[in-house]
Motif scaffolding. Structure first.
Motif, short mmCIF file in Angstrom:
data_model
loop_
_atom_site.label_atom_id
_atom_site.label_comp_id
_atom_site.label_asym_id
_atom_site.label_seq_id
_atom_site.Cartn_x
_atom_site.Cartn_y
_atom_site.Cartn_z
N PRO A 89 1.25 -1.19 0.41
CA PRO A 89 0.00 0.08 0.69
C PRO A 89 0.75 1.08 -0.09
O PRO A 89 2.38 1.08 0.59
CB PRO A 89 -0.91 -0.44 1.80
N LEU A 90 0.14 2.55 -0.39
CA LEU A 90 1.12 3.68 -0.07
C LEU A 90 0.39 4.39 1.27
O LEU A 90 -0.54 4.27 1.82
CB LEU A 90 0.08 4.53 -1.20
N VAL A 91 2.09 4.47 1.29
CA VAL A 91 1.64 5.08 2.96
C VAL A 91 1.93 6.20 2.71
O VAL A 91 3.16 7.60 3.22
CB VAL A 91 2.56 4.56 4.03
N PHE A 92 0.94 7.57 3.22
CA PHE A 92 1.33 9.05 3.29
C PHE A 92 1.42 9.62 4.81
O PHE A 92 0.50 9.19 5.31
CB PHE A 92 0.50 10.06 3.02
N VAL A 93 3.04 10.09 5.20
CA VAL A 93 3.58 10.41 7.32
C VAL A 93 3.30 11.87 6.61
O VAL A 93 3.94 12.69 6.00
CB VAL A 93 4.40 10.08 7.27
N LEU A 135 -5.89 15.05 4.07
CA LEU A 135 -5.28 13.69 2.91
C LEU A 135 -6.30 12.45 3.01
O LEU A 135 -6.08 11.93 1.97
CB LEU A 135 -4.54 13.63 4.25
N LYS A 136 -7.13 12.17 4.26
CA LYS A 136 -7.72 10.92 4.33
C LYS A 136 -8.61 10.61 2.88
O LYS A 136 -9.57 10.21 2.67
CB LYS A 136 -7.99 11.28 5.31
N ARG A 137 -8.98 12.20 3.27
CA ARG A 137 -10.28 11.83 1.87
C ARG A 137 -9.81 12.23 0.61
O ARG A 137 -10.53 10.87 0.21
CB ARG A 137 -11.22 14.15 2.37
N ALA A 138 -8.81 12.49 0.08
CA ALA A 138 -8.09 11.89 -0.95
C ALA A 138 -7.60 10.87 -1.53
O ALA A 138 -8.15 10.12 -2.54
CB ALA A 138 -6.79 13.38 -1.10
N GLY A 139 -7.04 9.69 -0.18
CA GLY A 139 -7.04 8.79 0.23
C GLY A 139 -7.84 7.67 0.13
O GLY A 139 -8.12 6.69 -0.90
N ARG A 140 -9.12 8.25 0.71
CA ARG A 140 -10.17 7.03 -0.02
C ARG A 140 -11.02 7.44 -1.25
O ARG A 140 -11.27 6.73 -1.65
CB ARG A 140 -11.19 7.86 1.16
N VAL A 176 -5.93 0.26 -4.73
CA VAL A 176 -4.71 0.58 -4.69
C VAL A 176 -4.54 1.09 -3.66
O VAL A 176 -5.59 2.19 -2.85
CB VAL A 176 -3.58 1.80 -5.16
N GLU A 177 -4.40 0.54 -1.96
CA GLU A 177 -5.05 0.65 -0.37
C GLU A 177 -3.84 1.53 -0.27
O GLU A 177 -2.72 1.97 -0.84
CB GLU A 177 -4.65 -0.32 0.37
N SER A 178 -4.21 2.86 0.46
CA SER A 178 -3.19 3.49 1.36
C SER A 178 -3.72 3.87 2.98
O SER A 178 -4.87 3.43 3.01
CB SER A 178 -3.44 4.97 0.41
N GLN A 179 -3.16 4.15 3.63
CA GLN A 179 -2.22 4.98 4.59
C GLN A 179 -2.01 5.95 5.01
O GLN A 179 -1.42 6.56 4.68
CB GLN A 179 -1.47 4.18 5.45
#
Length: 232
Positions: A59-63, A82-87, A94-97
């Motif tokens: 997955p993609l991990v954004f910090v 950030l969470k809105r864009a990731g969802r 592609v999963e993201s955190q």
């Protein structure tokens, strides 16, 4: 009687004009909403300024690192953006955190650091650097926006910038030529213009581009990542 009749006619005309104006506005919005929600055959087109590829990691991990952020953007507000864009990008398979960097915590392996940095943004509102795994936002550009138009909802621009730059990490390297796509830009600086189903509608709203990935953005992302264009 004559004056009453004229007054009634004027009132009717005014009402008709207002009704037409309202219908026109609704139609303009519906065109844009339809473009955001659906991707018709043949509508996927890019400026040819890049080549789509699989996501940087899965997955993609954004910090997120909040240091240097403009005072009017809180840390919780940034995390929500950030969470809105990731969802929204999650539709491409592609999963993201999204993680907030606290203190001296170590970065997860292969993490993408989202930070406020003038050097990193290079004069843009935001800039994705896949080689350095950074998504840099410009404090100066958002300050300029606030100075020039303090009443404009800057969070909408912030959401659009974050969604756009995040899309590069999901694999969309080329910019879309469809005006409404979050990965688009309106012209190439050489006389070329973006595409819309009704170009007259571009002036109907302040920002025609979507603040989140559209159906065509998601289809491109799925194709880039070796999946069927439409989610099952």
């Amino acid at each position: 009687m004559r004056s009453d009749f004229l007054a009634a006619v004027v009132a009717a005309v005014v009402a008709a004009v207002l009704a037409l104006s309202s219908l026109s506005s609704a139609a303009a919005e519906s065109v844009r909403e339809q473009e955001i929600a659906e991707c018709r055959p043949g509508e996927i087109a890019t400026w040819g300024d890049g080549r789509d590829r699989p996501a940087l990691s899965k997955p993609l991990v954004f910090v997120y690192w909040h240091a240097g952020a403009p005072a009017w953007f809180s840390s919780s507000q940034m995390m929500a953006v950030l969470k809105r864009a990731g969802r929204a990008w999650g539709g491409c398979g592609v999963e993201s955190q999204i993680i907030a960097l606290v203190g001296n915590a170590e970065l997860p392996p292969e993490a993408v650091v989202v930070q406020w940095s003038e050097p990193g943004s290079r004069g843009n509102f935001g800039l994705a650097n896949l080689g350095q795994r950074t998504l840099a936002l410009s404090p100066a550009m958002f300050a300029l926006l606030r100075t020039r138009n303090p009443n404009y909802p800057a969070e909408q621009t912030l959401q659009m910038v974050v969604s756009h730059e995040m899309g590069h990490f999901f694999g969309l390297m080329a910019h879309s030529r469809r005006c409404v796509d979050v990965t688009s830009y309106y012209n190439d600086g050489k006389g070329g213009s973006c595409y819309a189903r009704d170009l007259t509608q571009l002036k109907s709203v302040v920002e025609y581009r979507s603040i989140l990935p559209t159906a065509c953005d998601i289809q491109r992302c799925r194709i880039a990542n070796g999946l069927s264009p439409k989610a099952p």
